[in-house]
Design a protein around this motif. Structure first.
Motif, PDB file in Angstrom:
ATOM      1  N   ASP A  40     -50.112   1.436  13.348  1.00 40.28           N
ATOM      2  CA  ASP A  40     -51.356   1.717  13.778  1.00 40.28           C
ATOM      3  C   ASP A  40     -52.348   0.660  13.202  1.00 40.28           C
ATOM      4  N   ILE A  41     -52.014  -0.779  13.094  1.00 42.17           N
ATOM      5  CA  ILE A  41     -52.533  -1.655  12.724  1.00 42.17           C
ATOM      6  C   ILE A  41     -52.641  -2.812  14.165  1.00 42.17           C
ATOM      7  N   SER A  42     -53.830  -3.298  14.141  1.00 43.49           N
ATOM      8  CA  SER A  42     -53.913  -4.413  15.179  1.00 43.49           C
ATOM      9  C   SER A  42     -52.813  -5.561  14.912  1.00 43.49           C
ATOM     10  N   ALA A  43     -52.346  -6.052  15.873  1.00 43.47           N
ATOM     11  CA  ALA A  43     -51.719  -7.266  15.839  1.00 43.47           C
ATOM     12  C   ALA A  43     -52.432  -8.411  15.182  1.00 43.47           C
ATOM     13  N   HIS A  44     -53.736  -8.657  15.353  1.00 39.85           N
ATOM     14  CA  HIS A  44     -54.562  -9.431  14.916  1.00 39.85           C
ATOM     15  C   HIS A  44     -54.718  -9.445  13.153  1.00 39.85           C
ATOM     16  N   SER A  45     -54.553  -8.056  12.955  1.00 40.00           N
ATOM     17  CA  SER A  45     -54.679  -7.835  11.329  1.00 40.00           C
ATOM     18  C   SER A  45     -53.521  -8.296  10.771  1.00 40.00           C
ATOM     19  N   LEU A  46     -52.512  -7.790  11.450  1.00 36.83           N
ATOM     20  CA  LEU A  46     -51.025  -8.278  10.827  1.00 36.83           C
ATOM     21  C   LEU A  46     -51.073  -9.834  10.738  1.00 36.83           C
ATOM     22  N   ARG A  47     -51.341 -10.638  11.853  1.00 36.84           N
ATOM     23  CA  ARG A  47     -51.300 -12.043  11.769  1.00 36.84           C
ATOM     24  C   ARG A  47     -52.112 -12.446  10.592  1.00 36.84           C
ATOM     25  N   TYR A  48     -53.454 -11.877  10.460  1.00 32.37           N
ATOM     26  CA  TYR A  48     -54.266 -12.193   9.527  1.00 32.37           C
ATOM     27  C   TYR A  48     -53.879 -11.867   8.118  1.00 32.37           C
ATOM     28  N   TYR A  49     -53.064 -10.732   7.719  1.00 40.56           N
ATOM     29  CA  TYR A  49     -52.641 -10.591   6.526  1.00 40.56           C
ATOM     30  C   TYR A  49     -51.457 -11.497   6.174  1.00 40.56           C
ATOM     31  N   GLU A  50     -50.582 -12.028   7.140  1.00 36.08           N
ATOM     32  CA  GLU A  50     -49.825 -12.993   6.814  1.00 36.08           C
ATOM     33  C   GLU A  50     -50.491 -14.381   6.831  1.00 36.08           C
ATOM     34  N   ARG A  51     -51.461 -14.790   7.471  1.00 34.63           N
ATOM     35  CA  ARG A  51     -52.268 -16.152   7.157  1.00 34.63           C
ATOM     36  C   ARG A  51     -52.815 -16.015   5.842  1.00 34.63           C
ATOM     37  N   ILE A  52     -53.171 -14.936   5.184  1.00 38.10           N
ATOM     38  CA  ILE A  52     -53.818 -15.155   3.737  1.00 38.10           C
ATOM     39  C   ILE A  52     -53.029 -14.723   2.641  1.00 38.10           C
ATOM     40  N   GLY A  53     -51.638 -14.645   3.142  1.00 36.90           N
ATOM     41  CA  GLY A  53     -50.642 -14.454   2.173  1.00 36.90           C
ATOM     42  C   GLY A  53     -50.315 -13.311   1.659  1.00 36.90           C
ATOM     43  N   LEU A  54     -50.722 -12.257   2.111  1.00 38.84           N
ATOM     44  CA  LEU A  54     -50.378 -10.797   1.809  1.00 38.84           C
ATOM     45  C   LEU A  54     -48.974 -10.470   2.055  1.00 38.84           C
ATOM     46  N   VAL A  55     -48.533 -11.019   3.067  1.00 46.39           N
ATOM     47  CA  VAL A  55     -47.042 -10.631   3.644  1.00 46.39           C
ATOM     48  C   VAL A  55     -46.346 -11.772   4.214  1.00 46.39           C
ATOM     49  N   SER A  56     -45.089 -12.012   3.967  1.00 46.06           N
ATOM     50  CA  SER A  56     -44.408 -13.306   4.501  1.00 46.06           C
ATOM     51  C   SER A  56     -43.604 -12.746   5.422  1.00 46.06           C
ATOM     52  N   VAL A  57     -43.883 -13.250   6.666  1.00 47.17           N
ATOM     53  CA  VAL A  57     -42.921 -12.908   7.674  1.00 47.17           C
ATOM     54  C   VAL A  57     -41.993 -14.010   8.444  1.00 47.17           C
ATOM     55  N   PRO A  58     -40.872 -14.152   8.250  1.00 50.87           N
ATOM     56  CA  PRO A  58     -39.971 -15.215   9.020  1.00 50.87           C
ATOM     57  C   PRO A  58     -40.070 -15.244  10.501  1.00 50.87           C
ATOM     58  N   ARG A  59     -39.747 -15.982  11.160  1.00 52.77           N
ATOM     59  CA  ARG A  59     -39.559 -16.333  12.408  1.00 52.77           C
ATOM     60  C   ARG A  59     -38.243 -15.974  13.065  1.00 52.77           C
ATOM     61  N   ASP A  60     -37.907 -15.526  14.084  1.00 48.22           N
ATOM     62  CA  ASP A  60     -36.627 -15.570  14.504  1.00 48.22           C
ATOM     63  C   ASP A  60     -36.568 -16.573  15.584  1.00 48.22           C
ATOM     64  N   ALA A  61     -35.261 -16.664  15.983  1.00 40.15           N
ATOM     65  CA  ALA A  61     -34.750 -18.111  16.728  1.00 40.15           C
ATOM     66  C   ALA A  61     -35.699 -18.563  17.824  1.00 40.15           C
ATOM     67  N   ALA A  62     -36.250 -17.469  18.272  1.00 40.34           N
ATOM     68  CA  ALA A  62     -37.266 -17.783  19.250  1.00 40.34           C
ATOM     69  C   ALA A  62     -38.607 -18.245  18.949  1.00 40.34           C
ATOM     70  N   GLY A  63     -38.773 -18.151  17.754  1.00 43.88           N
ATOM     71  CA  GLY A  63     -40.184 -18.447  16.898  1.00 43.88           C
ATOM     72  C   GLY A  63     -41.186 -17.152  16.873  1.00 43.88           C
ATOM     73  N   GLN A  64     -40.460 -15.910  17.061  1.00 48.20           N
ATOM     74  CA  GLN A  64     -41.536 -14.771  16.988  1.00 48.20           C
ATOM     75  C   GLN A  64     -41.344 -14.376  15.614  1.00 48.20           C
ATOM     76  N   ARG A  65     -42.317 -13.522  15.320  1.00 52.38           N
ATOM     77  CA  ARG A  65     -42.431 -12.920  13.920  1.00 52.38           C
ATOM     78  C   ARG A  65     -41.247 -11.926  13.565  1.00 52.38           C
ATOM     79  N   ALA A  66     -40.604 -11.714  12.680  1.00 50.61           N
ATOM     80  CA  ALA A  66     -39.465 -10.922  12.736  1.00 50.61           C
ATOM     81  C   ALA A  66     -39.768 -10.088  11.062  1.00 50.61           C
ATOM     82  N   TYR A  67     -40.450  -8.942  11.501  1.00 45.92           N
ATOM     83  CA  TYR A  67     -40.679  -8.021  10.219  1.00 45.92           C
ATOM     84  C   TYR A  67     -39.490  -7.396   9.433  1.00 45.92           C
ATOM     85  N   SER A  68     -39.279  -7.511   8.413  1.00 47.93           N
ATOM     86  CA  SER A  68     -38.347  -6.865   7.730  1.00 47.93           C
ATOM     87  C   SER A  68     -38.878  -5.391   7.204  1.00 47.93           C
ATOM     88  N   ALA A  69     -37.735  -4.631   6.831  1.00 42.64           N
ATOM     89  CA  ALA A  69     -38.379  -3.234   6.264  1.00 42.64           C
ATOM     90  C   ALA A  69     -39.165  -3.394   4.917  1.00 42.64           C
TER      91      ALA A  69
END
Length: 158
Positions: free
Chosen positions: A53-82
């Motif tokens: 229940d967090i906006s996608a915008h907030s998730l991308r922001y948290y990634e951009r400022i270094g709070l979470v690292s999210v690799p990309r899949d083969a299609a370039g989409q974010r792939a969140y691990s457990a």
């Protein structure tokens, strides 16, 4: 209603379903409040946004400022691990409690440095707990003043 208010409403609703809480919450109760379904495959940003229940915008922001690292899949989409989702649960709870972004960034950098930073992380959390407790006392005082004024006007207090 803001995203934070909506998230807090959901957290409080989940908390109110736990009848056995009488006094301080046990570690078991806290674990139950943060339980997640098993995450066997990476999740998309939309799936994580819905799950937490967090906006996608907030998730991308948290990634951009270094709070979470999210690799990309083969299609370039974010792939969140457990692990990323668990970190986001912690981040969202700390943000709801008023922890500043800069403190979260420092905390996360300490986590990433390893176990040698546990004492400093503990100090940060103890200080944050004291801040939350002070806020609770201040809000209790504000509530009492509001209840007094309601009673002054002939209203019913809780």
């Amino acid at each position: 209603m803001t995203s934070s208010e909506h998230t807090m409403d959901r957290a409080l609703a989940a908390l109110s379903t736990l009848d056995e809480i009488d006094g301080p919450m046990s570690v078991e109760v806290i674990h139950r409040l943060t339980e997640l379904p098993a995450i066997d495959t990476p999740l998309t940003v939309a799936q994580v946004a819905e799950l937490l229940d967090i906006s996608a915008h907030s998730l991308r922001y948290y990634e951009r400022i270094g709070l979470v690292s999210v690799p990309r899949d083969a299609a370039g989409q974010r792939a969140y691990s457990a692990d990323a989702v668990r970190r986001l649960v912690f981040i969202s709870r700390m943000r709801l409690s008023g922890m500043p972004i800069r403190d979260l960034q420092h905390y996360v950098s300490l986590v990433d440095l390893g176990d040698d930073t546990v004492p400093e992380r503990l100090d940060m959390l103890l200080e944050h707990r004291d801040t939350i407790r002070r806020q609770i006392r201040e809000l209790t005082l504000s509530l009492a003043a509001t209840e007094y004024k309601i009673a002054t006007y002939g209203g019913h207090t809780s």
